[in-house]
Design a protein around this motif. Sequence first.
Motif, PDB file in Angstrom:
ATOM      1  N   GLY A 211      -7.169  16.335  -4.525  1.00 24.40           N
ATOM      2  CA  GLY A 211      -7.534  17.605  -3.911  1.00 24.40           C
ATOM      3  C   GLY A 211      -6.317  18.385  -3.478  1.00 24.40           C
ATOM      4  O   GLY A 211      -6.245  19.612  -3.667  1.00 24.40           O
ATOM      5  N   LEU A 212      -5.331  17.694  -2.903  1.00 19.31           N
ATOM      6  CA  LEU A 212      -4.115  18.366  -2.454  1.00 19.31           C
ATOM      7  C   LEU A 212      -3.367  18.987  -3.622  1.00 19.31           C
ATOM      8  O   LEU A 212      -2.964  20.166  -3.563  1.00 19.31           O
ATOM      9  N   PHE A 213      -3.197  18.239  -4.694  1.00 17.03           N
ATOM     10  CA  PHE A 213      -2.427  18.762  -5.823  1.00 17.03           C
ATOM     11  C   PHE A 213      -3.209  19.813  -6.611  1.00 17.03           C
ATOM     12  O   PHE A 213      -2.606  20.699  -7.225  1.00 17.03           O
ATOM     13  N   THR A 214      -4.523  19.740  -6.585  1.00 18.83           N
ATOM     14  CA  THR A 214      -5.326  20.802  -7.198  1.00 18.83           C
ATOM     15  C   THR A 214      -5.092  22.111  -6.453  1.00 18.83           C
ATOM     16  O   THR A 214      -4.937  23.187  -7.064  1.00 18.83           O
ATOM     17  N   LEU A 215      -5.055  22.034  -5.112  1.00 17.06           N
ATOM     18  CA  LEU A 215      -4.786  23.217  -4.302  1.00 17.06           C
ATOM     19  C   LEU A 215      -3.386  23.755  -4.568  1.00 17.06           C
ATOM     20  O   LEU A 215      -3.193  24.970  -4.768  1.00 17.06           O
ATOM     21  N   LEU A 216      -2.396  22.852  -4.584  1.00 21.02           N
ATOM     22  CA  LEU A 216      -1.017  23.278  -4.834  1.00 21.02           C
ATOM     23  C   LEU A 216      -0.869  23.867  -6.228  1.00 21.02           C
ATOM     24  O   LEU A 216      -0.103  24.833  -6.428  1.00 21.02           O
ATOM     25  N   ASP A 217      -1.606  23.324  -7.179  1.00 24.48           N
ATOM     26  CA  ASP A 217      -1.528  23.832  -8.557  1.00 24.48           C
ATOM     27  C   ASP A 217      -2.039  25.269  -8.623  1.00 24.48           C
ATOM     28  O   ASP A 217      -1.466  26.112  -9.320  1.00 24.48           O
TER      29      ASP A 217
ATOM     30  N   VAL B 161       0.838  -1.202   0.000  1.00 28.81           N
ATOM     31  CA  VAL B 161       0.000   0.000   0.000  1.00 28.81           C
ATOM     32  C   VAL B 161       0.875   1.255   0.000  1.00 28.81           C
ATOM     33  O   VAL B 161       0.597   2.227  -0.727  1.00 28.81           O
ATOM     34  N   LEU B 162       1.939   1.262   0.793  1.00 32.54           N
ATOM     35  CA  LEU B 162       2.845   2.418   0.821  1.00 32.54           C
ATOM     36  C   LEU B 162       3.499   2.623  -0.540  1.00 32.54           C
ATOM     37  O   LEU B 162       3.645   3.771  -0.996  1.00 32.54           O
ATOM     38  N   MET B 163       3.926   1.536  -1.178  1.00 33.19           N
ATOM     39  CA  MET B 163       4.493   1.657  -2.524  1.00 33.19           C
ATOM     40  C   MET B 163       3.475   2.250  -3.491  1.00 33.19           C
ATOM     41  O   MET B 163       3.811   3.079  -4.349  1.00 33.19           O
ATOM     42  N   MET B 164       2.215   1.823  -3.358  1.00 30.64           N
ATOM     43  CA  MET B 164       1.152   2.368  -4.195  1.00 30.64           C
ATOM     44  C   MET B 164       0.989   3.865  -3.964  1.00 30.64           C
ATOM     45  O   MET B 164       0.850   4.650  -4.924  1.00 30.64           O
ATOM     46  N   LEU B 165       1.020   4.284  -2.705  1.00 29.34           N
ATOM     47  CA  LEU B 165       0.874   5.699  -2.394  1.00 29.34           C
ATOM     48  C   LEU B 165       2.012   6.518  -3.003  1.00 29.34           C
ATOM     49  O   LEU B 165       1.780   7.616  -3.535  1.00 29.34           O
ATOM     50  N   VAL B 166       3.230   5.985  -2.922  1.00 28.24           N
ATOM     51  CA  VAL B 166       4.370   6.687  -3.522  1.00 28.24           C
ATOM     52  C   VAL B 166       4.190   6.781  -5.028  1.00 28.24           C
ATOM     53  O   VAL B 166       4.399   7.857  -5.629  1.00 28.24           O
ATOM     54  N   HIS B 167       3.817   5.679  -5.658  1.00 28.49           N
ATOM     55  CA  HIS B 167       3.662   5.679  -7.120  1.00 28.49           C
ATOM     56  C   HIS B 167       2.578   6.647  -7.557  1.00 28.49           C
ATOM     57  O   HIS B 167       2.754   7.418  -8.512  1.00 28.49           O
ATOM     58  N   HIS B 168       1.429   6.632  -6.870  1.00 31.59           N
ATOM     59  CA  HIS B 168       0.336   7.526  -7.259  1.00 31.59           C
ATOM     60  C   HIS B 168       0.681   8.987  -6.976  1.00 31.59           C
ATOM     61  O   HIS B 168       0.241   9.883  -7.705  1.00 31.59           O
ATOM     62  N   THR B 169       1.463   9.222  -5.933  1.00 31.30           N
ATOM     63  CA  THR B 169       1.920  10.594  -5.667  1.00 31.30           C
ATOM     64  C   THR B 169       2.823  11.083  -6.791  1.00 31.30           C
ATOM     65  O   THR B 169       2.702  12.223  -7.266  1.00 31.30           O
ATOM     66  N   LEU B 170       3.733  10.225  -7.244  1.00 23.39           N
ATOM     67  CA  LEU B 170       4.608  10.588  -8.363  1.00 23.39           C
ATOM     68  C   LEU B 170       3.794  10.825  -9.635  1.00 23.39           C
ATOM     69  O   LEU B 170       4.088  11.743 -10.411  1.00 23.39           O
ATOM     70  N   TYR B 171       2.766   9.988  -9.842  1.00 29.03           N
ATOM     71  CA  TYR B 171       1.906  10.184 -11.019  1.00 29.03           C
ATOM     72  C   TYR B 171       1.236  11.550 -10.972  1.00 29.03           C
ATOM     73  O   TYR B 171       1.199  12.273 -11.980  1.00 29.03           O
ATOM     74  N   ASP B 172       0.694  11.903  -9.816  1.00 33.37           N
ATOM     75  CA  ASP B 172       0.023  13.204  -9.699  1.00 33.37           C
ATOM     76  C   ASP B 172       1.012  14.358  -9.826  1.00 33.37           C
ATOM     77  O   ASP B 172       0.677  15.408 -10.397  1.00 33.37           O
ATOM     78  N   LEU B 173       2.217  14.189  -9.307  1.00 31.77           N
ATOM     79  CA  LEU B 173       3.237  15.221  -9.473  1.00 31.77           C
ATOM     80  C   LEU B 173       3.505  15.481 -10.953  1.00 31.77           C
ATOM     81  O   LEU B 173       3.625  16.643 -11.377  1.00 31.77           O
TER      82      LEU B 173
ATOM     83  N   ASP C 239       1.412  14.652 -13.443  1.00 35.71           N
ATOM     84  CA  ASP C 239       0.173  15.070 -14.099  1.00 35.71           C
ATOM     85  C   ASP C 239      -0.107  16.556 -13.880  1.00 35.71           C
ATOM     86  O   ASP C 239      -0.634  17.239 -14.759  1.00 35.71           O
ATOM     87  N   PHE C 240       0.282  17.058 -12.709  1.00 35.55           N
ATOM     88  CA  PHE C 240       0.051  18.469 -12.406  1.00 35.55           C
ATOM     89  C   PHE C 240       1.250  19.344 -12.764  1.00 35.55           C
ATOM     90  O   PHE C 240       1.236  20.546 -12.510  1.00 35.55           O
TER      91      PHE C 240
ATOM     92  N   VAL D  44      -1.983  27.408  -6.195  1.00 38.95           N
ATOM     93  CA  VAL D  44      -1.092  28.290  -5.431  1.00 38.95           C
ATOM     94  C   VAL D  44       0.184  28.585  -6.200  1.00 38.95           C
ATOM     95  O   VAL D  44       0.653  29.731  -6.258  1.00 38.95           O
ATOM     96  N   PHE D  45       0.765  27.576  -6.850  1.00 35.66           N
ATOM     97  CA  PHE D  45       2.091  27.719  -7.436  1.00 35.66           C
ATOM     98  C   PHE D  45       2.092  27.881  -8.965  1.00 35.66           C
ATOM     99  O   PHE D  45       3.119  28.245  -9.539  1.00 35.66           O
ATOM    100  N   HIS D  46       0.989  27.629  -9.631  1.00 40.81           N
ATOM    101  CA  HIS D  46       0.979  27.752 -11.108  1.00 40.81           C
ATOM    102  C   HIS D  46       0.095  28.912 -11.548  1.00 40.81           C
ATOM    103  O   HIS D  46      -0.780  29.348 -10.838  1.00 40.81           O
TER     104      HIS D  46
END
Length: 236
Positions: A226-232, A21-33, A35-36, A234-236
């Motif tokens: 939701g987190l990356f939408t917020l960060l996007d 599950v942790l590996m999945m979370l890391v992979h999906h976080t990298l995907y969203d990074l 993607d955004f 703020v920073f983009h």
Amino acid sequence: MQDKPKTRRIGLIDALRGAAVLMMLVHHTLYDLADFGFMTREAFEHPAVSALQVTCATTFVLLCGVSSNLSKSNFKRGLITAGVALGISVVTYIIGMPILFGVLHLLAVCMLLYALTEKLLVKLPALPGTLVCALLAVLSKLATERLAVDTHYLWLLGWTYDGFVSYDYFPLFPWLFVFLTGAFAGRLILSRPIPERVYALRCRWLEFIGRHALVIYVVHQPLLFGLFTLLDRVFH
């Protein structure tokens, strides 16, 4: 049908599932990074990231197969997973990011098929079953990669077509055979008494994650999105 092996809950299985599950979370976080736009697509496509995804998925599906030997009802477990998978398909279709046959769809089908064929499967020898299913997993993976099949009707097995879209995609080939490899291997392992030192291998926080893998899978992507939408914003 043979009785289920009577063992105490094996914390090591939960911990390994938690690690997946942790590996999945890391992979999906990298995907969203990627993607955004917070990391390059080339960085996300690095072989190390691909290896992480394959390791995570293989571990998760194998352990699901192993756990089929310990479940009180694979049919009930499969139905619950199928219901969650169907809900994910509906929601992702509505938001325009369809998941037609993701990992939960795969696991639901595997568990239901196992429940329907368990009386037959338990009569087969465990060691040859493990080896044959592992070989079939490799061969079916090669077949879907190297044999071109011009059809719109075999995407469930692993042969896609131009225009096919599923943001999470785990076809039956080779993953059904990965699940069965775990099921046979689990029966082989559980056919003998579990050594006390195996029960002593504990990592309680990983076990907690492993025991709640389904809930974490369902909620983590909306939270990440939701987190990356917020960060996007703020920073983009």
